[in-house]
Write a protein that holds these residues in place. Structure first.
Motif, PDB file in Angstrom:
ATOM      1  N   LEU A  98       0.810  -1.222   0.000  1.00 18.50           N
ATOM      2  CA  LEU A  98       0.000   0.000   0.000  1.00 18.50           C
ATOM      3  C   LEU A  98       0.843   1.271   0.000  1.00 18.50           C
ATOM      4  O   LEU A  98       0.298   2.379   0.001  1.00 18.50           O
ATOM      5  N   GLY A  99       2.182   1.113   0.017  1.00 17.86           N
ATOM      6  CA  GLY A  99       3.057   2.276  -0.007  1.00 17.86           C
ATOM      7  C   GLY A  99       3.436   2.800   1.356  1.00 17.86           C
ATOM      8  O   GLY A  99       3.975   3.912   1.467  1.00 17.86           O
ATOM      9  N   HIS A 100       3.181   2.012   2.408  1.00 17.08           N
ATOM     10  CA  HIS A 100       3.519   2.434   3.776  1.00 17.08           C
ATOM     11  C   HIS A 100       4.314   1.326   4.472  1.00 17.08           C
ATOM     12  O   HIS A 100       3.823   0.699   5.425  1.00 17.08           O
ATOM     13  N   PRO A 101       5.532   1.047   4.034  1.00 18.42           N
ATOM     14  CA  PRO A 101       6.310  -0.018   4.677  1.00 18.42           C
ATOM     15  C   PRO A 101       6.558   0.294   6.148  1.00 18.42           C
ATOM     16  O   PRO A 101       6.937   1.418   6.495  1.00 18.42           O
ATOM     17  N   PRO A 102       6.327  -0.666   7.029  1.00 17.18           N
ATOM     18  CA  PRO A 102       6.538  -0.403   8.463  1.00 17.18           C
ATOM     19  C   PRO A 102       7.997  -0.073   8.770  1.00 17.18           C
ATOM     20  O   PRO A 102       8.922  -0.696   8.241  1.00 17.18           O
ATOM     21  N   THR A 103       8.182   0.913   9.617  1.00 14.14           N
ATOM     22  CA  THR A 103       9.516   1.302  10.063  1.00 14.14           C
ATOM     23  C   THR A 103       9.705   1.098  11.563  1.00 14.14           C
ATOM     24  O   THR A 103      10.818   1.223  12.067  1.00 14.14           O
ATOM     25  N   ARG A 104       8.615   0.782  12.263  1.00 13.82           N
ATOM     26  CA  ARG A 104       8.702   0.596  13.712  1.00 13.82           C
ATOM     27  C   ARG A 104       7.614  -0.371  14.160  1.00 13.82           C
ATOM     28  O   ARG A 104       6.485  -0.348  13.654  1.00 13.82           O
ATOM     29  N   VAL A 105       7.979  -1.251  15.082  1.00 10.29           N
ATOM     30  CA  VAL A 105       7.031  -2.175  15.702  1.00 10.29           C
ATOM     31  C   VAL A 105       7.014  -1.911  17.203  1.00 10.29           C
ATOM     32  O   VAL A 105       8.074  -1.842  17.833  1.00 10.29           O
ATOM     33  N   GLU A 106       5.820  -1.769  17.764  1.00  5.04           N
ATOM     34  CA  GLU A 106       5.678  -1.599  19.213  1.00  5.04           C
ATOM     35  C   GLU A 106       4.801  -2.731  19.740  1.00  5.04           C
ATOM     36  O   GLU A 106       3.735  -3.007  19.174  1.00  5.04           O
ATOM     37  N   GLU A 107       5.254  -3.381  20.810  1.00  5.78           N
ATOM     38  CA  GLU A 107       4.483  -4.468  21.398  1.00  5.78           C
ATOM     39  C   GLU A 107       4.379  -4.288  22.908  1.00  5.78           C
ATOM     40  O   GLU A 107       5.347  -3.909  23.564  1.00  5.78           O
ATOM     41  N   SER A 108       3.198  -4.563  23.422  1.00  8.61           N
ATOM     42  CA  SER A 108       2.945  -4.565  24.864  1.00  8.61           C
ATOM     43  C   SER A 108       2.392  -5.935  25.228  1.00  8.61           C
ATOM     44  O   SER A 108       1.411  -6.386  24.624  1.00  8.61           O
ATOM     45  N   VAL A 109       3.024  -6.602  26.190  1.00  4.60           N
ATOM     46  CA  VAL A 109       2.692  -7.990  26.510  1.00  4.60           C
ATOM     47  C   VAL A 109       2.115  -8.081  27.918  1.00  4.60           C
ATOM     48  O   VAL A 109       2.661  -7.490  28.858  1.00  4.60           O
ATOM     49  N   ARG A 110       1.038  -8.829  28.054  1.00  2.00           N
ATOM     50  CA  ARG A 110       0.493  -9.121  29.381  1.00  2.00           C
ATOM     51  C   ARG A 110       0.042 -10.564  29.422  1.00  2.00           C
ATOM     52  O   ARG A 110      -0.155 -11.205  28.384  1.00  2.00           O
ATOM     53  N   SER A 111      -0.122 -11.067  30.632  1.00  2.00           N
ATOM     54  CA  SER A 111      -0.586 -12.436  30.838  1.00  2.00           C
ATOM     55  C   SER A 111      -1.979 -12.393  31.439  1.00  2.00           C
ATOM     56  O   SER A 111      -2.288 -11.534  32.276  1.00  2.00           O
ATOM     57  N   ARG A 112      -2.834 -13.308  30.988  1.00  2.00           N
ATOM     58  CA  ARG A 112      -4.194 -13.418  31.534  1.00  2.00           C
ATOM     59  C   ARG A 112      -4.706 -14.818  31.260  1.00  2.00           C
ATOM     60  O   ARG A 112      -4.104 -15.584  30.513  1.00  2.00           O
ATOM     61  N   MET A 113      -5.828 -15.147  31.855  1.00  2.00           N
ATOM     62  CA  MET A 113      -6.473 -16.408  31.549  1.00  2.00           C
ATOM     63  C   MET A 113      -7.271 -16.261  30.250  1.00  2.00           C
ATOM     64  O   MET A 113      -7.783 -15.177  29.948  1.00  2.00           O
ATOM     65  N   PRO A 114      -7.370 -17.322  29.462  1.00  2.00           N
ATOM     66  CA  PRO A 114      -8.097 -17.217  28.192  1.00  2.00           C
ATOM     67  C   PRO A 114      -9.599 -17.113  28.416  1.00  2.00           C
ATOM     68  O   PRO A 114     -10.135 -17.563  29.430  1.00  2.00           O
ATOM     69  N   THR A 115     -10.283 -16.492  27.461  1.00  2.00           N
ATOM     70  CA  THR A 115     -11.736 -16.547  27.466  1.00  2.00           C
ATOM     71  C   THR A 115     -12.158 -17.970  27.075  1.00  2.00           C
ATOM     72  O   THR A 115     -11.369 -18.716  26.485  1.00  2.00           O
ATOM     73  N   PRO A 116     -13.377 -18.379  27.396  1.00  2.00           N
ATOM     74  CA  PRO A 116     -13.829 -19.713  26.970  1.00  2.00           C
ATOM     75  C   PRO A 116     -13.694 -19.921  25.470  1.00  2.00           C
ATOM     76  O   PRO A 116     -13.315 -21.004  25.015  1.00  2.00           O
ATOM     77  N   GLU A 117     -13.994 -18.894  24.677  1.00  2.00           N
ATOM     78  CA  GLU A 117     -13.897 -19.026  23.218  1.00  2.00           C
ATOM     79  C   GLU A 117     -12.448 -19.215  22.780  1.00  2.00           C
ATOM     80  O   GLU A 117     -12.154 -20.030  21.895  1.00  2.00           O
ATOM     81  N   GLU A 118     -11.516 -18.473  23.405  1.00  2.00           N
ATOM     82  CA  GLU A 118     -10.098 -18.629  23.065  1.00  2.00           C
ATOM     83  C   GLU A 118      -9.595 -20.015  23.434  1.00  2.00           C
ATOM     84  O   GLU A 118      -8.868 -20.648  22.662  1.00  2.00           O
ATOM     85  N   ALA A 119      -9.963 -20.483  24.628  1.00  2.00           N
ATOM     86  CA  ALA A 119      -9.508 -21.806  25.078  1.00  2.00           C
ATOM     87  C   ALA A 119     -10.024 -22.904  24.156  1.00  2.00           C
ATOM     88  O   ALA A 119      -9.300 -23.851  23.825  1.00  2.00           O
ATOM     89  N   GLU A 120     -11.275 -22.773  23.698  1.00  2.00           N
ATOM     90  CA  GLU A 120     -11.838 -23.778  22.799  1.00  2.00           C
ATOM     91  C   GLU A 120     -11.159 -23.718  21.430  1.00  2.00           C
ATOM     92  O   GLU A 120     -10.800 -24.753  20.860  1.00  2.00           O
ATOM     93  N   THR A 121     -10.964 -22.520  20.905  1.00  2.60           N
ATOM     94  CA  THR A 121     -10.352 -22.362  19.578  1.00  2.60           C
ATOM     95  C   THR A 121      -8.936 -22.905  19.558  1.00  2.60           C
ATOM     96  O   THR A 121      -8.526 -23.581  18.601  1.00  2.60           O
ATOM     97  N   LEU A 122      -8.159 -22.629  20.605  1.00  2.00           N
ATOM     98  CA  LEU A 122      -6.758 -23.045  20.657  1.00  2.00           C
ATOM     99  C   LEU A 122      -6.576 -24.420  21.297  1.00  2.00           C
ATOM    100  O   LEU A 122      -5.437 -24.859  21.492  1.00  2.00           O
TER     101      LEU A 122
END
Length: 252
Positions: free
Chosen positions: A185-209
């Motif tokens: 699209l003409g906008h190559p990424p030049t920076r990545v920012e990530e914020s990480v946390r831990s939590r219990m999965p939702t029922p839907e996430e646990a079933e999907t994974l």
């Protein structure tokens, strides 16, 4: 000091066996009757001990197969360097996910769901755009060799991707993933920012994974920037915490 309750002592014994390898992964635990006889307790006490270990993600009960020590696949290491070079032309199609999993394109599958939404307050703040801005919401489930490994829900400004191939779910999976799409699209990424946390999965996430009870997830909020512009917000990348190790390095 009073003695520890019997179910805790039984759980301690079984847990130690799991950790020292005398009860290897995939091994069936002794039967309920055997555990009752070995420890001189009732079936209720043994069930409490097993429920405790199940809640810790150490064992799982299979219908008709008893309770077994849970098989945990080796955790894959994920480093920030995985973003380098993925948006450039490539001889063999790949994405950051296929790199992480060390799989070929034929072993990669992606379930997707695209919808047009408006930014809530949180998304507006992450994009630094007004609340109500139109966005493309994309929910992906990533599979490696047929096994679900990751859920990702990402958002892109509609005025950037609307009426482009990036908004077409039939074009997925796209070699290079979101980074390559932004470069297209003409906008190559030049920076990545990530914020990480831990939590219990939702029922839907646990079933999907296909997760076992008691196992948390890592939820990563990501922003991709091109220059000063925020091109993508991922809220969130969801990974079972026992399947991944996040490696971060900083040049000083």
């Amino acid at each position: 000091m009073p003695d520890r309750p019997a179910y805790l002592r039984i759980a301690d014994t079984l847990r130690e066996g799991i950790r020292d390898g005398s009860l290897p992964q995939g091994t069936r635990l002794p039967t309920m009757a055997e555990l009752c006889a070995a420890h001189g307790v009732s079936e209720i006490v043994v069930r409490q001990a097993v429920a405790l270990l199940r809640g810790e993600g150490l064992v799982e009960t299979r219908r008709g197969g008893g309770t077994v020590v849970r098989v945990v696949p080796p955790a894959r290491r994920v480093a920030m360097e995985r973003y380098r070079g993925v948006s450039r032309p490539m001889a063999v199609p790949e994405t950051t996910f296929t790199r992480d999993q060390r799989i070929g394109w034929e072993d990669y599958r992606l379930d997707r769901e695209f919808t047009r939404v408006r930014a809530d307050d949180d998304l507006g703040a992450l994009f630094e755009l007004p609340t109500g801005t139109e966005l493309l919401r994309r929910r992906f489930v990533f599979y490696a060799r047929g096994e679900p490994q990751q859920i990702s829900v990402n958002f892109l400004p509609w005025d950037l991707v609307g009426d482009t191939p990036v908004s077409d779910p039939a074009r997925e999976p796209w070699p290079g993933g979101t980074l390559a799409q932004l470069a297209y699209l003409g906008h190559p990424p030049t920076r990545v920012e990530e914020s990480v946390r831990s939590r219990m999965p939702t029922p839907e996430e646990a079933e999907t994974l296909r997760m076992t009870r008691g196992v948390p997830v890592l939820a990563i909020t990501r922003r991709l920037l091109s220059g000063a512009g925020i091109m993508e917000v991922c809220r969130d990348i969801v990974l079972p915490a026992d399947r991944v190790i996040l490696d971060y390095s900083i040049d000083l």
